[in-house]
Design a protein around this motif. Structure first.
Motif, PDB file in Angstrom:
ATOM      1  N   GLY A  91      -6.794   6.079  -3.719  1.00  0.00           N
ATOM      2  CA  GLY A  91      -6.850   4.959  -2.789  1.00  0.00           C
ATOM      3  C   GLY A  91      -7.748   3.864  -3.365  1.00  0.00           C
ATOM      4  N   ALA A  92      -7.558   2.644  -2.884  1.00  0.00           N
ATOM      5  CA  ALA A  92      -8.468   1.559  -3.290  1.00  0.00           C
ATOM      6  C   ALA A  92      -9.882   1.899  -2.843  1.00  0.00           C
ATOM      7  N   ASP A  93      -9.992   2.681  -1.774  1.00  0.00           N
ATOM      8  CA  ASP A  93     -11.315   3.102  -1.276  1.00  0.00           C
ATOM      9  C   ASP A  93     -12.153   3.734  -2.392  1.00  0.00           C
ATOM     10  N   TYR A 120     -17.028  -1.845   1.742  1.00  0.00           N
ATOM     11  CA  TYR A 120     -17.747  -2.566   0.675  1.00  0.00           C
ATOM     12  C   TYR A 120     -19.261  -2.369   0.856  1.00  0.00           C
ATOM     13  N   CYS A 160     -12.062 -10.082  -0.143  1.00  0.00           N
ATOM     14  CA  CYS A 160     -10.687  -9.613   0.067  1.00  0.00           C
ATOM     15  C   CYS A 160      -9.819 -10.779   0.508  1.00  0.00           C
ATOM     16  N   ASP A 192     -10.156  -7.930  -3.690  1.00  0.00           N
ATOM     17  CA  ASP A 192      -9.334  -6.874  -3.096  1.00  0.00           C
ATOM     18  C   ASP A 192      -8.049  -7.504  -2.560  1.00  0.00           C
ATOM     19  N   ALA A 194      -5.352  -5.855  -1.322  1.00  0.00           N
ATOM     20  CA  ALA A 194      -4.602  -4.751  -0.694  1.00  0.00           C
ATOM     21  C   ALA A 194      -3.328  -5.246   0.007  1.00  0.00           C
ATOM     22  N   TYR A 195      -3.368  -6.484   0.533  1.00  0.00           N
ATOM     23  CA  TYR A 195      -2.238  -6.976   1.338  1.00  0.00           C
ATOM     24  C   TYR A 195      -1.445  -8.072   0.625  1.00  0.00           C
ATOM     25  N   THR A 222      -3.286  -1.538  -3.732  1.00  0.00           N
ATOM     26  CA  THR A 222      -3.046  -0.209  -3.174  1.00  0.00           C
ATOM     27  C   THR A 222      -1.563   0.061  -2.959  1.00  0.00           C
ATOM     28  N   SER A 224      -0.881   1.961  -0.451  1.00  0.00           N
ATOM     29  CA  SER A 224      -0.898   2.405   0.947  1.00  0.00           C
ATOM     30  C   SER A 224      -0.072   1.517   1.874  1.00  0.00           C
ATOM     31  N   LYS A 225       0.023   0.248   1.549  1.00  0.00           N
ATOM     32  CA  LYS A 225       0.600  -0.698   2.516  1.00  0.00           C
ATOM     33  C   LYS A 225       2.080  -0.944   2.200  1.00  0.00           C
TER      34      LYS A 225
HETATM   35  C1  LIG Z   1      -8.884  -4.796   2.446  1.00  0.00           C
HETATM   36  C2  LIG Z   1      -8.605  -3.349   2.220  1.00  0.00           C
HETATM   37  N1  LIG Z   1      -8.907  -2.806   1.050  1.00  0.00           N
HETATM   38  C3  LIG Z   1      -8.669  -1.505   0.799  1.00  0.00           C
HETATM   39  C4  LIG Z   1      -8.107  -0.689   1.744  1.00  0.00           C
HETATM   40  C5  LIG Z   1      -7.952   0.772   1.460  1.00  0.00           C
HETATM   41  O1  LIG Z   1      -6.837   1.032   0.709  1.00  0.00           O
HETATM   42  P1  LIG Z   1      -6.494   2.521   0.325  1.00  0.00           P
HETATM   43  O2  LIG Z   1      -5.649   3.091   1.401  1.00  0.00           O
HETATM   44  O3  LIG Z   1      -5.756   2.372  -0.976  1.00  0.00           O
HETATM   45  O4  LIG Z   1      -7.774   3.268   0.140  1.00  0.00           O
HETATM   46  C6  LIG Z   1      -7.761  -1.205   2.982  1.00  0.00           C
HETATM   47  C7  LIG Z   1      -7.174  -0.328   4.000  1.00  0.00           C
HETATM   48  O5  LIG Z   1      -6.920  -0.637   5.109  1.00  0.00           O
HETATM   49  C8  LIG Z   1      -8.031  -2.565   3.232  1.00  0.00           C
HETATM   50  O6  LIG Z   1      -7.768  -3.108   4.425  1.00  0.00           O
END
Ligand SMILES: Cc1ncc(COP(=O)(O)O)c(C=O)c1O
Length: 360
Positions: A91-93, A120, A160, A192, A194-195, A222, A224-225
């Protein structure tokens, strides 16, 4: 008395992702509940992903590829960069905490817009650093304010775009002016994205294309989305070979599991599903925005797969939505009291949501 735990840990509150859907359904006596609180993909995974996982299941007794080579190679070809500029994470986490682990010594600082994605700040604190908050200007990231807070102690700036939870973006001209102002001895700039797949604003910069000019940028993305793999935990970082090498030194040896790796590869190959998710999300976002605006509801223009809507009584409306089978995020939990963060659903879900707004 022996002090067992680090003071920074004593001050932390565990992440609250809400109750599992099954538990909530049992508590509410509902047979169906749609989660619009975690910005997941309402279409579900690609059938090719499901098949890849089925085939790989018989190999789960074997450790995964420690370097996620096939995923890095596929991403490198898609992005037109070298595999040594890519690190795949759980995950990006995970990548956020690796940045903190690799970069921060006690006393080091990270400038982080506030509010923003909470991990963060926690990752920086856990690594021994200090997060310096930079207030948003309304719903927008204020890069002038961020820059003013950068000092010799600043190791990183963590941005982000699209922003979570405000759903706004940083436009190309202001990002470039910011990066230029930081100069050659810039801190690490973590961006970041992610979206990023849900953006349709032409002024949105593609961070990966800026790396050649700004080697201290680090882009996070990521699966994930848009790729609907949230449950498998696959994200990636793109940066200079030096940055990626440092992250590689501090990660766990088998950080991305076998099913996640094959699923990410299959998701990259299923361009049709990827594009359908983008199209449906953008169309439904426009629909929901239009319909909410007609009802006098206000929200910043969203470039993500969710809306941050301003409401008179967030707690009561959230309860009402819950009883109608829709879980949304209370803005108070993400730094925006008086708001609800609502993920974009399918047309059927969005219509159900609008009916609850009408009744309220
Ligand atoms: C801005 C942002 N970065 C990272 C993540 C986490 O991504 P991942 O599911 O890959 O850990 C999210 C998840 O909601 C997010 O909103």
């Amino acid at each position: 008395m022996r002090r067992l735990w680090r003071p920074v840990v004593e001050g932390l509150v565990p992440y609250d992702a809400g109750k599992p859907l099954e538990t909530l359904m049992a508590e509410l006596g509902l047979t169906e509940l749609v989660r619009l609180s975690s910005n997941e993909n309402p279409l579900g995974p690609s059938p090719r992903v499901v098949e890849a996982i089925r085939l790989e299941a018989r190999r789960v007794h074997l450790y995964p590829d420690s370097d996620s080579f096939a995923v890095r190679d596929a991403l490198a070809r898609r992005l037109g960069i070298s595999p040594d500029q890519i690190m795949v994470g759980n995950g990006a986490d995970e990548l956020i905490s690796l940045v903190a682990r690799a970069a921060f010594d006690p006393g080091d600082e990270a400038v982080v817009p506030q509010p923003s994605f909470e991990p963060y700040t926690t990752s920086v604190a856990l690594a021994g650093g200090r997060a310096i908050p930079s207030p948003l200007a309304g719903y927008e990231t204020d890069l002038d304010d961020v820059r003013r807070r950068v000092t010799a102690r600043t190791k990183a700036v963590i941005l982000c775009s699209p922003h979570n939870p405000a759903a706004t973006i940083i436009r190309r001209a202001s990002l470039l002016a910011f990066l230029d102002a930081l100069g050659a001895d810039s801190p690490l700039v973590v961006l970041d994205e992610a979206y990023c797949d849900f953006v349709d604003d032409a002024e949105y910069p593609n961070g990966v294309t800026l790396l050649a000019q700004y080697p201290r940028l680090l882009i996070l993305r990521t699966f994930s989305k848009v790729a609907a793999l949230a449950g498998l935990r696959v994200g990636y970082a793109v940066g200079s070979p030096e940055t990626v090498d440092r992250l590689n030194r501090v990660r766990e040896p088998y950080n991305v599991n076998r099913l996640g790796q094959v699923a990410a590869l299959a998701a990259l190959e299923d361009v049709e599903h990827w594009e359908r998710t983008k199209r449906v999300t953008r169309e439904e976002r426009a629909f929901l925005a239009r319909e909410l605006a007609k009802r006098g509801v206000t929200f910043p223009p969203s470039q993500a797969n969710f809306l941050l809507v301003k409401v008179a009584d967030a707690g009561a409306l959230r309860e009402r939505l819950l009883r109608a089978g829709l879980v949304v995020r209370d803005g108070a939990a993400v730094g925006f009291p008086g708001h609800l963060r609502i993920s974009i659903g399918t047309r059927e879900t969005n219509e159900r949501l609008l009916r609850v707004f009408d009744e309220a």
